[in-house]
Write a protein that holds these residues in place. Structure first.
Motif, PDB file in Angstrom:
ATOM      1  N   GLY B 373       0.825  -1.208   0.000  1.00  0.00           N
ATOM      2  CA  GLY B 373       0.000   0.000   0.000  1.00  0.00           C
ATOM      3  C   GLY B 373       0.848   1.242   0.000  1.00  0.00           C
ATOM      4  N   GLY B 374       2.137   1.083  -0.037  1.00  0.00           N
ATOM      5  CA  GLY B 374       3.018   2.258   0.015  1.00  0.00           C
ATOM      6  C   GLY B 374       3.945   2.109   1.187  1.00  0.00           C
ATOM      7  N   GLY B 375       4.760   3.086   1.397  1.00  0.00           N
ATOM      8  CA  GLY B 375       5.706   2.995   2.492  1.00  0.00           C
ATOM      9  C   GLY B 375       6.311   4.334   2.803  1.00  0.00           C
ATOM     10  N   GLN B 376       7.191   4.328   3.763  1.00  0.00           N
ATOM     11  CA  GLN B 376       7.827   5.567   4.189  1.00  0.00           C
ATOM     12  C   GLN B 376       9.203   5.230   4.727  1.00  0.00           C
ATOM     13  OE1 GLN B 376       5.000   7.715   6.530  1.00  0.00           O
ATOM     14  NE2 GLN B 376       6.351   9.445   6.790  1.00  0.00           N
ATOM     15  N   PHE B 386       6.680  -0.527   5.404  1.00  0.00           N
ATOM     16  CA  PHE B 386       5.819  -0.728   4.247  1.00  0.00           C
ATOM     17  C   PHE B 386       4.588  -1.498   4.668  1.00  0.00           C
ATOM     18  CE2 PHE B 386      10.001  -0.227   2.601  1.00  0.00           C
ATOM     19  CZ  PHE B 386       9.820   0.620   1.535  1.00  0.00           C
ATOM     20  N   GLY B 387       3.470  -1.152   4.080  1.00  0.00           N
ATOM     21  CA  GLY B 387       2.248  -1.898   4.327  1.00  0.00           C
ATOM     22  C   GLY B 387       2.071  -2.948   3.240  1.00  0.00           C
ATOM     23  N   ASP B 405      -3.688  -7.324   6.248  1.00  0.00           N
ATOM     24  CA  ASP B 405      -2.715  -6.249   6.046  1.00  0.00           C
ATOM     25  C   ASP B 405      -1.701  -6.247   7.190  1.00  0.00           C
ATOM     26  OD1 ASP B 405      -4.217  -5.599   3.907  1.00  0.00           O
ATOM     27  OD2 ASP B 405      -4.920  -3.667   4.668  1.00  0.00           O
ATOM     28  N   VAL B 406      -0.461  -6.092   6.834  1.00  0.00           N
ATOM     29  CA  VAL B 406       0.589  -6.119   7.844  1.00  0.00           C
ATOM     30  C   VAL B 406       1.721  -5.202   7.395  1.00  0.00           C
ATOM     31  CG1 VAL B 406       1.907  -8.037   6.834  1.00  0.00           C
ATOM     32  CG2 VAL B 406       1.899  -7.732   9.303  1.00  0.00           C
ATOM     33  N   SER B 407       2.520  -4.755   8.325  1.00  0.00           N
ATOM     34  CA  SER B 407       3.645  -3.893   7.964  1.00  0.00           C
ATOM     35  C   SER B 407       4.955  -4.647   8.020  1.00  0.00           C
ATOM     36  CB  SER B 407       3.727  -2.701   8.931  1.00  0.00           C
ATOM     37  OG  SER B 407       2.702  -1.802   8.643  1.00  0.00           O
TER      38      SER B 407
END
Lengths: 430, 461
Positions: B373-376, B386-387, B405-407
């Motif tokens: 889902g994107g990240g930072q 990141f997701g 969903d997990v990071s």
């Protein structure tokens, strides 16, 4: 731009419609500092304007935008909007009829270079040799006219200051703080620098530790980011279309009984007045959530028409290029009946969040997001970094256990006015 | 747009400042979009803006001015205002500014413009129908198509004059599924440079099915365990981890400002010889490609990590001047309203020689992460998150249950060190994304085949 002329043209030849015009000027200066040496990075000046046109043809909405203001270009934009209105489902959108002017002019002036020089001096006096600081002034104006007779204007001027120090220990850490004001003479630059440094030091050389049952407090910027993301779940369109975990739950208690969320059109801590939204609708103060009970969703014009509701005044355009989105202007988070944070033996103060948009599912509530911060235990502070916060955010917001007595206002797409709150039920993984 | 001779006169005005560098960027940008949600066509939109900006760099400082809806007179005024604010005019009498037209290194295919907004309605309706017919648990579908066409003229102080038409089209589908208690979301999107021919390459059935499959499967998904596990990053989307965790740290402005974990590491081995990381603006058809960068230089391919060794940063012209790093034509901006910075284009891991099957069989317990889902990332430390929005457990060498969903949390340098396998050309894929930096958003492609990392921290149960 003669908006009256063009809205009359729309009324005469096209049907219902509105025109949203914006004009803004800004100047921004950014300074940098490396190894204690301050230097000028950027000076940016902008003057931009443009307009968005909506045509409502037999209830169908079409939108177009442009920034060329000669008559031929404006008429062409109106034609494009009319063509676009051939698509879509008819909706009985009732355009508002309002007249008004909201104004927030600057109460004082201040030289941007002087602001930045002062900030640089403060940082250097504290031994911080690597930082960036940006100061800007922006004057913005918007006007909304429609075929029902609405003519609303809004103008405001404001200064902004952003600072980002990089602090050193065994390693390095960066964080930021910012402030906006229309009275720059009252800007407390010492406080801005101090807040940024506190945040940068809070997780410097932090450990990565795991906790269960540790209350978590989000610093105001992170709390605003989190709640701003979650606010969408109260949007009428999302609730009605089963895109929210609150679908079908109006009138039910869905979050902590200590928590209320109220939409406002002004607040003493908020810069600017929001008596009208960008669709010309009066913004009415309203509770979304009262003592944990879901009172009512918010609706923009189209959503209100689709679901037979009154518009709340949340039509929010982020520029003339975009159609209104349903986004509140001010959300006031009210917390009652809880002890202060001082009553907690220890808690995690989160001063940096990573991956909210990818790691938080607002529909299911499941979240797993990265964080840095400080373990606060009385007077003791333990820096933490590289930790993950996980759980279900809606369960967590049912478990607010403490709050600060004072509130802070943070500007974002929605201004958030809130105390800091302690939340129970978050798993902290290191 | 402007005649080349007229721009030359404006450039002459700016060249009197004798700056380190300057550029003039003119853009006409048109956008069309249409949404279908709740089986209703919504938010039809079409519009165009026209603007220009002038930028002068003197003694390392950038002076930038935006001219909205520009006329030649407006451009001259902006140039004179810049001259007065820079206060550095050292005109060289008689020096004439000359222009050379730059040839594009990227040949673009003919593309299909989106004429009438209603042209794509059938595609959106078909997407909706396919998603809803995928499973009765599908309760809501949002799909949309967006096309942006940007015509640019760029003239810089080296005399480079570049003209380009940049068209990008993207289709997106978001599916909500519910079992009566929980609601889950799945999504898919495709985007390329070009026009509506994209829709023929990616039929609505596949866009819908990809999104619906994820939403429905997540209803019965298990929660991923917490801790460090081997992870196989899927083709295309998996490249986001290298964009965020490595790519941003290799942008030259962060290196100069001493806020990147990659500072001082040129020439160092950062990964196994299996790893070659490339950033390219000239991958045909891919989302992040342009013939020119946004400072008027021909675009290029830049090898960042070659066989595991860091060989280059990404530099725009300012950073090249300030640091002496090779100029890699990475100067990009969101639009005429923004200052360009070093930005990624299409960042990808070059295919290797391993196989997905061998990766799987080597894992007793791990994760297959297909969509993110994107990240930072924090470039100072290299720490990232990141997701994972589509992931599966790997148990005893087999892909088993879908996970919620997990990071994934980690550090860019550590991830590079821990890459154990890279699969072949047949698995290579690219995906479109939007990259944020300095308050700007630019289209950036990500790509990779299957890549196996020996351990990544999973923030699960």
């Amino acid at each position: 731009m003669e908006l009256k002329k063009y809205i009359d043209y729309i009324a005469k030849d096209k049907g219902d419609g509105d025109i949203f015009y914006t004009h803004s000027t800004s100047k921004t200066i950014r300074m940098g500092c490396l190894d204690g040496k301050v230097f000028l990075e950027e000076v940016s000046s902008k003057e931009t304007s443009g307009y968005g046109v909506r045509i409502f043809k037999e209830g169908r909405t079409g939108f177009s935008f442009g920034n060329k203001t000669d008559e031929e270009s404006v008429l062409q934009t109106i034609d494009y909007a009319e063509q676009a209105s051939q698509l879509g489902e008819p909706l009985a959108v009732e355009l508002p009829r309002n007249e008004g002017k909201q104004e927030e002019s600057a109460k004082s002036e201040r030289d941007l270079n002087e602001i930045l020089e002062t900030i640089s001096e403060i940082f250097l006096s504290k031994g911080v040799k690597k930082f960036e600081a940006t100061a800007g002034i922006e004057t913005s104006f918007w006007q909304l006219v429609n075929t029902a007779g609405t003519d609303v204007t809004s103008s405001e001027s404001g200064y902004s200051v952003v600072v980002m120090p990089v602090v050193s220990g065994e390693g390095e850490n960066a964080n930021y703080w910012f402030s906006v004001t229309n009275d720059p003479q009252t800007l407390d630059l010492n406080e801005i620098v101090l807040r940024s440094l506190n945040r940068a030091y809070s997780s410097l050389d932090g450990k990565s530790m795991s906790f269960k049952g540790l209350p978590v407090v989000f610093d105001s910027l992170e709390w605003a980011e989190l709640l701003g993301f979650l606010l969408d779940s109260f949007g009428g369109k999302n609730v009605e279309r089963q895109k929210s975990c609150f679908s079908g739950k109006v009138g039910q208690r869905v979050l902590s009984e200590h928590l209320s969320l109220k939409l406002e059109n002004s607040h003493p801590k908020v810069l600017g007045k929001y008596f009208f939204d960008h669709e010309g609708v009066s913004v009415k103060p309203a509770f979304l959530l009262k003592d944990g009970t879901f009172v009512e969703p918010y609706y923009g014009l189209a959503a209100a028409a689709e679901f037979g509701k009154e518009p709340t005044g949340v039509g929010h355009r982020f520029s003339f290029r975009t159609q209104p989105n349903d986004v509140p202007f001010i959300c006031h988070v009210q917390v009652q009946g809880l002890p202060s944070l001082d009553s907690l033996d220890k808690y995690l103060l989160v001063t940096s969040l990573k991956g909210i948009h990818s790691g938080l599912n607002a529909v299911s509530g499941a979240f797993s997001i990265g964080a840095d911060g400080t373990l606060v235990s009385g007077a003791e502070r333990v820096p933490l970094s590289g930790i993950t916060l996980s759980g279900n955010i809606w369960d967590v917001l049912n478990n607010i256990i403490a709050a600060t007595p004072e509130e802070e206002a943070v500007p974002s797409s929605t201004w958030l006015v809130s105390p800091l709150v302690a939340l129970d039920g978050i798993t902290v993984t290191g | 747009m402007f005649a080349k001779d007229d721009l030359q006169k404006v450039a002459q005005e700016l060249s009197d400042i004798t700056p380190d560098f300057f550029d003039i960027f003119i853009e006409e940008r048109s956008n069309k979009s249409l949404v279908l949600e709740s089986q209703k066509l919504e938010r039809p939109s079409a519009g165009t803006v026209f603007g220009a900006s002038l930028r002068v760099i003197v003694n390392g400082a950038t002076y930038f001015s935006v001219v909205d809806n520009p006329t030649l007179e407006g451009m001259f005024n902006a140039a004179r205002e810049l001259k007065s604010s820079v206060k550095h005019t050292v005109a060289e009498p008689g020096k004439v500014f000359t222009i050379k037209t730059v040839e594009p290194p990227l040949k673009k295919n003919p593309w299909t413009p989106w004429q009438e907004l209603g042209e794509v309605a059938d595609y959106l309706k078909a997407t909706d129908e396919c998603a809803r017919s995928y499973d009765p648990k599908v309760v809501q579908v949002t799909s949309y198509i967006n096309q942006e066409v940007s015509r640019v003229q760029i003239l810089n102080s080296l005399g480079n004059f570049a003209e380009e038409e940049r068209s990008r089209t993207r289709a997106f589908c978001l599916v909500y599924a519910s079992d009566g208690t929980a609601v889950e979301v799945g999504s898919d999107n495709q985007g390329k440079i070009g026009g509506l021919e994209l829709l023929a390459h990616y039929p609505p059935e596949s866009l819908a099915a990809n999104a619906a499959k994820v939403a429905v499967s997540k209803l019965s998904a298990v929660t991923a365990p917490s801790g460090e596990f081997p992870v196989i990053l899927g083709p295309g989307f998996g490249g986001v981890i290298f964009h965020e965790a490595i790519g941003h740290s290799l942008e030259a402005d962060g290196i100069r400002k001493q806020v990147s974990v990659m500072r001082g590491k040129l020439g160092e081995r950062l990964a196994s010889p299996k790893v070659t990381l490339i950033d390219s603006g000239i991958v045909p058809d891919e989302w992040g490609s342009n013939a020119f960068d946004d400072e008027g230089f021909p675009n290029q391919e830049t090898v960042l990590i070659k066989d595991g060794i860091l060989v280059s940063y990404m530099s725009d012209y300012l950073e090249h001047l300030l640091t002496g790093f090779p100029h890699t034509a990475n100067g990009r901006r969101e639009s005429y309203e923004y200052i360009p910075y070093p930005r990624m284009r299409n960042t990808f891991i070059k295919p290797g020689k391993d196989t997905f099957e061998d990766m799987l069989t080597s894992i007793k317990k791990g994760l297959l992460a297909l969509k993110f889902g994107g990240g930072q990332v924090d470039p100072v430390t290299g720490n990232f998150i990141f997701g994972v929005t589509e992931g599966y457990l790997i148990e005893d060498g087999k892909v088993t249950s879908p996970i919620k969903d997990v990071s994934m949390v980690g550090n860019g340098l550590t991830i590079l060190e821990n890459i154990e396998a890279v699969s072949g050309e047949e698995d290579m894929d690219f995906m479109p994304g939007m990259c944020g930096k300095e308050g700007q958003s630019v289209p950036a492609g990500i790509g990779e085949p299957y890549v196996m990392v020996s351990r990544i921290l999973i923030g699960g149960e």
